[in-house]
Design a protein around this motif. Sequence first.
Motif, PDB file in Angstrom:
ATOM      1  N   GLU A   1       0.840  -0.992   0.031  1.00  0.00           N
ATOM      2  CA  GLU A   1      -0.087   0.050   0.176  1.00  0.00           C
ATOM      3  C   GLU A   1       0.870   1.482  -0.061  1.00  0.00           C
ATOM      4  O   GLU A   1       0.414   2.420  -0.664  1.00  0.00           O
ATOM      5  N   PRO A   2       2.105   1.259   0.894  1.00  0.00           N
ATOM      6  CA  PRO A   2       2.831   2.661   0.747  1.00  0.00           C
ATOM      7  C   PRO A   2       3.355   3.202  -0.729  1.00  0.00           C
ATOM      8  O   PRO A   2       3.317   4.361  -1.002  1.00  0.00           O
ATOM      9  N   ALA A   3       3.474   1.798  -1.457  1.00  0.00           N
ATOM     10  CA  ALA A   3       3.893   2.383  -2.933  1.00  0.00           C
ATOM     11  C   ALA A   3       2.773   3.086  -3.644  1.00  0.00           C
ATOM     12  O   ALA A   3       2.927   4.124  -4.192  1.00  0.00           O
ATOM     13  N   GLU A   4       1.339   2.564  -3.317  1.00  0.00           N
ATOM     14  CA  GLU A   4       0.270   3.246  -4.125  1.00  0.00           C
ATOM     15  C   GLU A   4       0.248   4.684  -3.459  1.00  0.00           C
ATOM     16  O   GLU A   4      -0.238   5.404  -4.123  1.00  0.00           O
ATOM     17  N   VAL A   5       0.402   4.780  -2.028  1.00  0.00           N
ATOM     18  CA  VAL A   5       0.295   5.843  -1.262  1.00  0.00           C
ATOM     19  C   VAL A   5       1.035   7.100  -1.980  1.00  0.00           C
ATOM     20  O   VAL A   5       0.716   8.364  -2.065  1.00  0.00           O
ATOM     21  N   LEU A   6       2.454   6.701  -2.275  1.00  0.00           N
ATOM     22  CA  LEU A   6       3.353   7.793  -2.837  1.00  0.00           C
ATOM     23  C   LEU A   6       2.914   8.454  -4.111  1.00  0.00           C
ATOM     24  O   LEU A   6       2.991   9.502  -4.489  1.00  0.00           O
ATOM     25  N   GLU A   7       1.964   7.705  -4.988  1.00  0.00           N
ATOM     26  CA  GLU A   7       1.523   8.199  -5.959  1.00  0.00           C
ATOM     27  C   GLU A   7       0.356   9.288  -5.787  1.00  0.00           C
ATOM     28  O   GLU A   7       0.067  10.160  -6.542  1.00  0.00           O
ATOM     29  N   ARG A   8      -0.160   9.182  -4.577  1.00  0.00           N
ATOM     30  CA  ARG A   8      -1.313  10.039  -4.436  1.00  0.00           C
ATOM     31  C   ARG A   8      -0.846  11.286  -3.538  1.00  0.00           C
ATOM     32  O   ARG A   8      -1.165  12.291  -3.556  1.00  0.00           O
ATOM     33  N   LEU A   9       0.408  10.944  -2.925  1.00  0.00           N
ATOM     34  CA  LEU A   9       0.976  12.071  -1.858  1.00  0.00           C
ATOM     35  C   LEU A   9       1.643  13.136  -2.669  1.00  0.00           C
ATOM     36  O   LEU A   9       1.662  14.188  -2.283  1.00  0.00           O
ATOM     37  N   PHE A  10       2.491  12.871  -3.672  1.00  0.00           N
ATOM     38  CA  PHE A  10       3.437  13.692  -4.304  1.00  0.00           C
ATOM     39  C   PHE A  10       2.909  14.021  -5.638  1.00  0.00           C
ATOM     40  O   PHE A  10       2.545  13.128  -6.544  1.00  0.00           O
ATOM     41  N   THR A  11       3.452  15.333  -6.078  1.00  0.00           N
ATOM     42  CA  THR A  11       3.327  15.559  -7.386  1.00  0.00           C
ATOM     43  C   THR A  11       4.700  15.539  -8.337  1.00  0.00           C
ATOM     44  O   THR A  11       5.325  14.734  -7.581  1.00  0.00           O
TER      45      THR A  11
ATOM     46  N   ALA B   1      10.639  19.751  -6.620  1.00  0.00           N
ATOM     47  CA  ALA B   1      10.735  19.929  -5.098  1.00  0.00           C
ATOM     48  C   ALA B   1      10.147  19.039  -4.484  1.00  0.00           C
ATOM     49  O   ALA B   1      10.895  18.440  -3.164  1.00  0.00           O
ATOM     50  N   ASP B   2       9.507  18.054  -4.879  1.00  0.00           N
ATOM     51  CA  ASP B   2       8.936  16.707  -4.209  1.00  0.00           C
ATOM     52  C   ASP B   2       9.765  15.460  -4.308  1.00  0.00           C
ATOM     53  O   ASP B   2       9.471  14.572  -3.651  1.00  0.00           O
ATOM     54  N   LYS B   3      10.686  15.575  -5.399  1.00  0.00           N
ATOM     55  CA  LYS B   3      11.555  14.400  -5.829  1.00  0.00           C
ATOM     56  C   LYS B   3      12.220  13.852  -4.824  1.00  0.00           C
ATOM     57  O   LYS B   3      12.108  12.598  -4.771  1.00  0.00           O
ATOM     58  N   PRO B   4      13.152  14.774  -4.091  1.00  0.00           N
ATOM     59  CA  PRO B   4      14.143  14.054  -3.165  1.00  0.00           C
ATOM     60  C   PRO B   4      13.234  13.187  -2.032  1.00  0.00           C
ATOM     61  O   PRO B   4      13.763  12.151  -1.873  1.00  0.00           O
ATOM     62  N   LEU B   5      12.372  13.804  -1.585  1.00  0.00           N
ATOM     63  CA  LEU B   5      11.690  12.890  -0.204  1.00  0.00           C
ATOM     64  C   LEU B   5      10.871  11.942  -1.204  1.00  0.00           C
ATOM     65  O   LEU B   5      11.091  10.782  -0.481  1.00  0.00           O
ATOM     66  N   ARG B   6      10.417  12.017  -2.105  1.00  0.00           N
ATOM     67  CA  ARG B   6       9.683  10.850  -2.597  1.00  0.00           C
ATOM     68  C   ARG B   6      10.701   9.652  -3.043  1.00  0.00           C
ATOM     69  O   ARG B   6      10.480   8.505  -2.574  1.00  0.00           O
ATOM     70  N   MET B   7      11.866  10.061  -3.402  1.00  0.00           N
ATOM     71  CA  MET B   7      12.674   8.885  -3.714  1.00  0.00           C
ATOM     72  C   MET B   7      13.130   8.237  -2.572  1.00  0.00           C
ATOM     73  O   MET B   7      13.384   6.974  -2.548  1.00  0.00           O
ATOM     74  N   LYS B   8      13.507   9.036  -1.462  1.00  0.00           N
ATOM     75  CA  LYS B   8      13.925   8.589  -0.150  1.00  0.00           C
ATOM     76  C   LYS B   8      12.992   7.568   0.378  1.00  0.00           C
ATOM     77  O   LYS B   8      13.231   6.284   0.799  1.00  0.00           O
ATOM     78  N   LEU B   9      11.716   7.954   0.192  1.00  0.00           N
ATOM     79  CA  LEU B   9      10.791   7.056   0.723  1.00  0.00           C
ATOM     80  C   LEU B   9      10.323   5.843  -0.239  1.00  0.00           C
ATOM     81  O   LEU B   9      10.049   4.905   0.293  1.00  0.00           O
ATOM     82  N   ALA B  10      10.640   6.036  -1.412  1.00  0.00           N
ATOM     83  CA  ALA B  10      10.584   4.824  -2.192  1.00  0.00           C
ATOM     84  C   ALA B  10      11.521   3.742  -2.106  1.00  0.00           C
ATOM     85  O   ALA B  10      11.115   2.473  -1.788  1.00  0.00           O
ATOM     86  N   ASN B  11      12.731   4.360  -1.421  1.00  0.00           N
ATOM     87  CA  ASN B  11      13.683   3.082  -1.371  1.00  0.00           C
ATOM     88  C   ASN B  11      13.519   2.669   0.176  1.00  0.00           C
ATOM     89  O   ASN B  11      13.725   1.422   0.274  1.00  0.00           O
TER      90      ASN B  11
END
Length: 294
Positions: free
Chosen positions: A89-99, A103-113
């Motif tokens: 589910e967290p992977a699906e959440v990332l798609e909804r949480l971030f544009t 600016a959003d890319k660094p945090l999104r990449m960290k959470l994806a890892n």
Amino acid sequence: ALINGLSKIPTHQKKMVYLCQLLIRIADGKKLECHFENDQRISPLESALSFWTLLEREEIKLEKLHEDIRSLIQIQTVAVLMENGYFKEPAEVLERLFTDSEADKPLRMKLANIIKSKDPYVPLLENFSYNLLTSKIKSYIEPFMKENETNFLIQAATKQVESKGLGTTALQNKTVDVDENDESNLETKQRFVFSIILLKHVPQQMQNCCLNVDSLLVWMYINCFLGLTNLENVEKQRDALACGRRRQRWTYKEDLELKSGVREFGVGNWAKILVHGDFNNRTSVMLKDRWRTL
């Protein structure tokens, strides 16, 4: 907001409504069984983020604190899911949480890892903890409360009275002058003004039932917080209160409804049982007394 609608209230009151919506979701943020949206996939924290976005739109200038809180909600939305053993589910959440913004890319990449590692105890999640989130939100609320420490409920109620001439007879005999420093009389004054407002928003039949202010408030709470928004249900509740004192024999069908309600909602949840059951002009107190008798 209840009387005039959210779109018609002043900005600081609108922010108060958004804050209340945000806080209840933060309070239940770790309870994944709680759902505030029709989409069951949306966790309390993901729902909280939508109200945080609304609050940010009301701000004239966005500060670092706003950015910090947004990031913390995003991080903890993922962290809470992983702590409870959810890794798909967290992977699906990332798609909804971030544009798709840079600016959003660094945090999104960290959470994806982190999601790929399936480890909910990595430094990022522990450093940006739930306690830090609640602490930051408190930091945001404190100055807001100081700026709006005057009792806006009293002010709004007084304006309603003045603009629409509500309760004119009572107002002629009693002045509503709120002294913010006079805490001993504040509740009494608040209840007085609020009762005048309520008397103009409850059915005439209820006003003729010799009910006190507490009963009127109960009527409002029932209709506002138990979802009785359509006219048919409001009429049922009003008639139930109006006829509450009349003695009437319990029918076999009503007893079955009561037993069924207790099985579904549990002993003590009389208000829920009353709303969902088919009773003939009963109150929650009547249900409680009948259950004791049974």
